[in-house]
Scaffold this motif. Structure first.
Motif, PDB file in Angstrom:
ATOM      1  N   LYS A 199       0.821  -1.221   0.000  1.00 42.06           N
ATOM      2  CA  LYS A 199       0.000   0.000   0.000  1.00 42.06           C
ATOM      3  C   LYS A 199       0.852   1.267   0.000  1.00 42.06           C
ATOM      4  O   LYS A 199       2.025   1.250   0.395  1.00 42.06           O
ATOM      5  N   THR A 200       0.229   2.363  -0.414  1.00 39.91           N
ATOM      6  CA  THR A 200       0.853   3.676  -0.288  1.00 39.91           C
ATOM      7  C   THR A 200       0.420   4.266   1.049  1.00 39.91           C
ATOM      8  O   THR A 200      -0.777   4.414   1.313  1.00 39.91           O
ATOM      9  N   ILE A 201       1.417   4.569   1.872  1.00 43.07           N
ATOM     10  CA  ILE A 201       1.158   5.025   3.245  1.00 43.07           C
ATOM     11  C   ILE A 201       1.575   6.485   3.363  1.00 43.07           C
ATOM     12  O   ILE A 201       2.614   6.881   2.821  1.00 43.07           O
ATOM     13  N   ILE A 202       0.803   7.269   4.085  1.00 42.14           N
ATOM     14  CA  ILE A 202       1.215   8.641   4.389  1.00 42.14           C
ATOM     15  C   ILE A 202       1.341   8.776   5.902  1.00 42.14           C
ATOM     16  O   ILE A 202       0.378   8.510   6.634  1.00 42.14           O
ATOM     17  N   ASP A 203       2.541   9.142   6.352  1.00 34.88           N
ATOM     18  CA  ASP A 203       2.820   9.329   7.776  1.00 34.88           C
ATOM     19  C   ASP A 203       2.748  10.832   8.043  1.00 34.88           C
ATOM     20  O   ASP A 203       3.650  11.581   7.679  1.00 34.88           O
ATOM     21  N   LEU A 204       1.642  11.268   8.640  1.00 35.63           N
ATOM     22  CA  LEU A 204       1.428  12.713   8.858  1.00 35.63           C
ATOM     23  C   LEU A 204       2.036  13.152  10.194  1.00 35.63           C
ATOM     24  O   LEU A 204       1.730  12.569  11.228  1.00 35.63           O
ATOM     25  N   GLY A 205       2.880  14.175  10.154  1.00 36.39           N
ATOM     26  CA  GLY A 205       3.615  14.584  11.365  1.00 36.39           C
ATOM     27  C   GLY A 205       4.592  13.488  11.715  1.00 36.39           C
ATOM     28  O   GLY A 205       4.588  12.927  12.805  1.00 36.39           O
ATOM     29  N   ALA A 206       5.428  13.154  10.732  1.00 40.06           N
ATOM     30  CA  ALA A 206       6.252  11.934  10.812  1.00 40.06           C
ATOM     31  C   ALA A 206       7.334  12.000  11.881  1.00 40.06           C
ATOM     32  O   ALA A 206       7.815  10.964  12.334  1.00 40.06           O
ATOM     33  N   GLY A 207       7.720  13.214  12.278  1.00 45.06           N
ATOM     34  CA  GLY A 207       8.786  13.339  13.282  1.00 45.06           C
ATOM     35  C   GLY A 207      10.033  12.617  12.809  1.00 45.06           C
ATOM     36  O   GLY A 207      10.505  12.813  11.691  1.00 45.06           O
ATOM     37  N   THR A 208      10.548  11.727  13.646  1.00 44.34           N
ATOM     38  CA  THR A 208      11.770  11.003  13.302  1.00 44.34           C
ATOM     39  C   THR A 208      11.457   9.713  12.549  1.00 44.34           C
ATOM     40  O   THR A 208      12.357   8.913  12.290  1.00 44.34           O
ATOM     41  N   GLY A 209      10.191   9.465  12.265  1.00 43.31           N
ATOM     42  CA  GLY A 209       9.825   8.492  11.236  1.00 43.31           C
ATOM     43  C   GLY A 209       9.431   7.084  11.642  1.00 43.31           C
ATOM     44  O   GLY A 209       9.262   6.224  10.773  1.00 43.31           O
ATOM     45  N   ARG A 210       9.239   6.837  12.931  1.00 42.57           N
ATOM     46  CA  ARG A 210       9.044   5.444  13.346  1.00 42.57           C
ATOM     47  C   ARG A 210       7.857   4.743  12.691  1.00 42.57           C
ATOM     48  O   ARG A 210       7.953   3.559  12.345  1.00 42.57           O
ATOM     49  N   LEU A 211       6.730   5.451  12.550  1.00 44.43           N
ATOM     50  CA  LEU A 211       5.542   4.779  12.005  1.00 44.43           C
ATOM     51  C   LEU A 211       5.746   4.442  10.527  1.00 44.43           C
ATOM     52  O   LEU A 211       5.443   3.336  10.080  1.00 44.43           O
ATOM     53  N   GLY A 212       6.299   5.402   9.791  1.00 40.90           N
ATOM     54  CA  GLY A 212       6.544   5.170   8.364  1.00 40.90           C
ATOM     55  C   GLY A 212       7.628   4.130   8.132  1.00 40.90           C
ATOM     56  O   GLY A 212       7.542   3.310   7.207  1.00 40.90           O
ATOM     57  N   ILE A 213       8.649   4.149   8.970  1.00 39.29           N
ATOM     58  CA  ILE A 213       9.750   3.184   8.825  1.00 39.29           C
ATOM     59  C   ILE A 213       9.237   1.775   9.118  1.00 39.29           C
ATOM     60  O   ILE A 213       9.547   0.815   8.393  1.00 39.29           O
ATOM     61  N   ALA A 214       8.405   1.645  10.150  1.00 38.79           N
ATOM     62  CA  ALA A 214       7.798   0.327  10.433  1.00 38.79           C
ATOM     63  C   ALA A 214       6.978  -0.126   9.227  1.00 38.79           C
ATOM     64  O   ALA A 214       6.988  -1.309   8.854  1.00 38.79           O
ATOM     65  N   SER A 215       6.283   0.811   8.583  1.00 37.39           N
ATOM     66  CA  SER A 215       5.468   0.463   7.413  1.00 37.39           C
ATOM     67  C   SER A 215       6.353  -0.073   6.287  1.00 37.39           C
ATOM     68  O   SER A 215       6.005  -1.058   5.620  1.00 37.39           O
ATOM     69  N   LEU A 216       7.514   0.583   6.076  1.00 41.95           N
ATOM     70  CA  LEU A 216       8.436   0.104   5.033  1.00 41.95           C
ATOM     71  C   LEU A 216       8.943  -1.302   5.376  1.00 41.95           C
ATOM     72  O   LEU A 216       9.030  -2.170   4.507  1.00 41.95           O
ATOM     73  N   LEU A 217       9.254  -1.520   6.652  1.00 44.88           N
ATOM     74  CA  LEU A 217       9.754  -2.841   7.064  1.00 44.88           C
ATOM     75  C   LEU A 217       8.688  -3.920   6.919  1.00 44.88           C
ATOM     76  O   LEU A 217       8.999  -5.102   6.811  1.00 44.88           O
ATOM     77  N   LEU A 218       7.423  -3.505   6.912  1.00 44.21           N
ATOM     78  CA  LEU A 218       6.337  -4.483   6.776  1.00 44.21           C
ATOM     79  C   LEU A 218       5.758  -4.514   5.357  1.00 44.21           C
ATOM     80  O   LEU A 218       4.650  -4.985   5.141  1.00 44.21           O
ATOM     81  N   GLY A 219       6.541  -3.996   4.406  1.00 45.73           N
ATOM     82  CA  GLY A 219       6.184  -4.232   3.005  1.00 45.73           C
ATOM     83  C   GLY A 219       5.355  -3.174   2.310  1.00 45.73           C
ATOM     84  O   GLY A 219       4.769  -3.448   1.248  1.00 45.73           O
ATOM     85  N   ALA A 220       5.327  -1.938   2.865  1.00 43.76           N
ATOM     86  CA  ALA A 220       4.600  -0.859   2.166  1.00 43.76           C
ATOM     87  C   ALA A 220       5.226  -0.639   0.794  1.00 43.76           C
ATOM     88  O   ALA A 220       6.439  -0.759   0.620  1.00 43.76           O
ATOM     89  N   LYS A 221       4.380  -0.277  -0.185  1.00 43.15           N
ATOM     90  CA  LYS A 221       4.891  -0.008  -1.532  1.00 43.15           C
ATOM     91  C   LYS A 221       5.604   1.343  -1.570  1.00 43.15           C
ATOM     92  O   LYS A 221       6.646   1.505  -2.184  1.00 43.15           O
ATOM     93  N   LYS A 222       4.992   2.314  -0.906  1.00 41.69           N
ATOM     94  CA  LYS A 222       5.594   3.658  -0.858  1.00 41.69           C
ATOM     95  C   LYS A 222       5.169   4.339   0.435  1.00 41.69           C
ATOM     96  O   LYS A 222       4.024   4.192   0.863  1.00 41.69           O
ATOM     97  N   VAL A 223       6.073   5.082   1.036  1.00 43.48           N
ATOM     98  CA  VAL A 223       5.721   5.860   2.235  1.00 43.48           C
ATOM     99  C   VAL A 223       6.091   7.326   2.018  1.00 43.48           C
ATOM    100  O   VAL A 223       7.207   7.645   1.604  1.00 43.48           O
ATOM    101  N   TYR A 224       5.126   8.201   2.259  1.00 43.79           N
ATOM    102  CA  TYR A 224       5.397   9.641   2.299  1.00 43.79           C
ATOM    103  C   TYR A 224       5.513  10.057   3.762  1.00 43.79           C
ATOM    104  O   TYR A 224       4.616   9.750   4.555  1.00 43.79           O
ATOM    105  N   PHE A 225       6.600  10.741   4.090  1.00 46.94           N
ATOM    106  CA  PHE A 225       6.790  11.272   5.439  1.00 46.94           C
ATOM    107  C   PHE A 225       6.517  12.771   5.368  1.00 46.94           C
ATOM    108  O   PHE A 225       7.250  13.483   4.677  1.00 46.94           O
TER     109      PHE A 225
END
Ligand code: SAH
Length: 214
Positions: free
Chosen positions: A49-75
């Motif tokens: 999936k394409t994930i958008i991490d809003l208010g990503a800060g240092t990125g933990r939620l988006g990075i976890a998404s990448l590690l779990l197979g997200a197609k694309k992450v916007y921080f």
């Protein structure tokens, strides 16, 4: 990736040394970040999936998404200091994870102005204590740009938030509670860590009236 591995990976990422309290910069602890994103993963909202991490800060939620197979992450983040650390953390991710990762992109700017479109939004927005209603503003933006939304809120506003969702054609479908430790960085906080009760909500877009369960 197993839960424990994910927790350890996220906990070892860099955090902000001097968070801005006015912006309510609370880094999500590694174990909670892992649990949130695994919760989404098990509901089919991360992998591919394409994930958008809003208010990503240092990125933990988006990075976890990448590690779990997200197609694309916007921080999406507006604080330059946070973005610097986010860049370091993404470098660590590239160097240390031994798997093929999806794409990612950092959007340096205000969440309220982004013009993106994604499948799933993940966010730990400012709780709205310092800047009133900021949590609601983040939510409304999330409802504009995603189809499924995972959002962390201070406990106690369930009915209000459920109504904000309904007004924006979203349904609050699930919740999970956490104790969120906030490091004592204010003088008013006498203890070293304060635990606050937070809730993770999962919202889904209602496609027509028939899907709504009022
Ligand atoms: N998602 C991260 C950080 C949560 S703290 C984590 O879970 O660890 C909330 C973040 O939102 C902070 O980094 C703050 O700088 C950012 N933020 C607050 N208001 C914002 C806005 N209007 N636009 C972009 N980022 C914002």
């Amino acid at each position: 990736m197993r839960k424990k591995q994910l927790e350890i990976f996220l906990s070892n990422l860099k955090e902000m040394e001097d968070p801005d309290m006015f912006e309510e910069q609370y880094t999500t602890p590694g174990d909670i970040a892992a649990e949130i994103v695994l919760f989404a993963y098990h509901r089919g909202d991360i992998e591919g999936k394409t994930i958008i991490d809003l208010g990503a800060g240092t990125g933990r939620l988006g990075i976890a998404s990448l590690l779990l197979g997200a197609k694309k992450v916007y921080f999406v983040e507006k604080d330059r200091r946070a973005i610097e650390i986010l860049n370091d953390n993404l470098e660590t991710l590239t160097l240390k994870s031994n798997q093929i990762l999806g794409e990612y992109e950092i959007k340096d700017g205000d969440v309220l102005n982004v013009l993106l479109r994604g499948d799933t939004i993940v966010q730990n927005p400012p709780f709205g204590t310092k800047k009133r209603n900021m949590d609601t503003k983040f939510l409304k933006k999330a409802f504009e740009i995603g189809d499924v939304v995972y959002s962390l809120h201070k406990k106690g506003n369930y009915d209000f938030i459920r109504n904000v969702a309904l007004e924006n054609n979203f349904e609050l479908v699930e919740k999970e509670s956490f104790n969120f430790p906030i490091k004592a960085m204010f003088q008013v906080h006498k203890k070293r860590k304060v635990l606050i009760e937070v809730e993770l909500y999962r919202f889904m877009r209602c496609y027509d009236g028939s899907e709504r369960r009022d």
